[in-house]
Design an enzyme around this catalytic site. Structure first.
Site, short mmCIF file in Angstrom:
data_model
loop_
_atom_site.label_atom_id
_atom_site.label_comp_id
_atom_site.label_asym_id
_atom_site.label_seq_id
_atom_site.Cartn_x
_atom_site.Cartn_y
_atom_site.Cartn_z
N CYS A 122 36.38 -63.89 23.19
CA CYS A 122 36.22 -64.20 24.60
C CYS A 122 37.46 -63.79 25.41
CB CYS A 122 35.97 -65.70 24.76
SG CYS A 122 35.51 -66.21 26.44
N ASP B 46 38.77 -65.64 27.53
CA ASP B 46 39.45 -66.88 27.87
C ASP B 46 40.95 -66.76 27.62
OD1 ASP B 46 40.52 -69.70 27.34
OD2 ASP B 46 38.48 -70.17 27.99
N ARG C 65 43.15 -68.82 26.91
CA ARG C 65 43.73 -69.67 25.85
C ARG C 65 43.55 -69.09 24.47
NH1 ARG C 65 40.16 -74.66 27.60
NH2 ARG C 65 38.70 -72.89 27.66
N HIS D 47 34.83 -69.98 20.75
CA HIS D 47 35.81 -71.06 20.91
C HIS D 47 35.20 -72.24 21.63
CE1 HIS D 47 36.60 -70.56 25.29
NE2 HIS D 47 36.20 -69.32 25.05
N CYS E 168 33.88 -73.08 26.03
CA CYS E 168 33.69 -71.75 26.63
C CYS E 168 32.99 -71.86 27.98
CB CYS E 168 32.89 -70.87 25.68
SG CYS E 168 32.59 -69.20 26.31
#
Length: 324
Positions: free
Chosen positions: A148, A150, A152, A209, A212
């Protein structure tokens, strides 16, 4: 002490100085010598940027007496977010709920990027330059890593990999559009074709993760009212259509003892579905059948910093590596 004071005296007055303090302990004599030089250097127009992995100098300046037995926890700061580095909190203060400044929309990230690249040039580039000089001739990664976008999720941290190991694709929701699907998208498939056809990777890993945002949107938890979402996020809406097979699979599954609710379960189901989506591409499926390509699924739980591996449609935590 003689070597320290000799080096400090050799610095020209008025110079801009970057001082790295990478020491396990600083006694009073060393602190007094360093601090006296700093005050004098700044008095004569010089500037000093002090960067320390431990907090010996800054603690002494604030009047806190430190002892070797109470040395702050040492960590390599390359994996810390910028907010932790500029907050003024000790580098070892990684409590679950640290009091840190929340970046605002007005915050200019460019200085952070430049400061980060400057730190890379100073600390990391000299160490990795011999490796990258060899890698400059070409790449031979072992994995195509689809994960992803993302912020993080940092693939090289959670896989302890380095330059040249992973050929990485990141997108919203770590989605893999199925073969001949609509709306058409070539970006992910282009990376897959290059990875298996040119780089000849042996493994394609899909890593999802917890929490999401794309999966939350599929559940209807969109960042705006439904009508506004349709109007304000047309590209995101179109991209999330590639998650419809995930939703169908989710509807056919039941909660298990290893998920933490609908969103968590959907995030895990999504990894399984993307692996199926990969098999919808004839070239990938043929290589898997020939035993030349392996497909793997990972799930990263952000809150517990734990990686889970997929085995027969169940995720199990990856055990920590024990060292003697």
């Amino acid at each position: 002490m003689p070597r320290l004071t000799e080096s400090l005296r050799a610095i020209p007055a008025g110079a801009a100085v970057e001082l790295d303090l990478h020491v396990d302990f600083m006694d009073n004599a060393a602190f007094e010598a360093l601090h006296a030089w700093r005050l004098e250097h700044e008095r004569t127009g010089g500037t000093i940027d002090i960067d320390e992995l431990h907090e010996w100098y800054s603690a002494a300046v604030s009047g806190t007496r430190m002892f070797p037995a109470t040395s702050p926890f040492r960590n390599d700061r390359w994996w810390l977010p910028w907010a932790y580095r500029r907050s003024g909190a000790p580098a070892g203060d990684l409590s679950p709920d640290p009091v840190l400044p929340v970046p605002s929309a007005e915050a200019d990230a460019v200085p952070d990027l430049l400061k980060g690249t400057r730190e890379f040039q100073r600390r990391t580039a000299p160490l990795v330059r011999p490796l990258l000089t060899r890698l400059a001739r070409g790449q031979a990664p072992s994995h195509l890593f689809i994960t992803c976008a993302d912020s993080r999720i940092v693939p090289n941290i959670i896989t302890a990999s380095g330059p040249g190991d992973l050929f990485t694709v990141r997108n919203i929701g770590n989605l893999v559009p199925r073969h001949r699907t609509a709306p058409h998208d070539d970006s992910v498939m282009a990376a897959i074709e290059y990875a298996v056809g040119v780089l000849e990777v042996g493994t394609i890993t899909v890593c999802g993760h917890s929490g999401c945002g794309a999966m939350a949107a599929l559940l209807g938890e969109v960042p705006a009212a439904p009508a506004e979402f349709e109007a304000e996020f047309p590209s995101l809406r179109g991209w999330l259509r590639h998650g419809r097979h995930t939703m169908a699979r989710f509807a056919a599954t039941e909660s298990t003892d290893d998920d933490a609710g609908p969103l968590d379960r959907l995030c895990r189901v999504n990894v399984i579905q993307q692996l199926d989506n990969l098999r919808s591409h004839p070239r990938v499926d043929a290589l898997v059948r020939l035993g030349k390509l392996e497909l793997a699924g990972l799930y990263f739980d952000i809150g517990s910093a734990s990686v889970h591996v997929l085995h027969r449609e169940r995720f199990t935590p990856v055990p920590a590596l024990c060292t003697g």
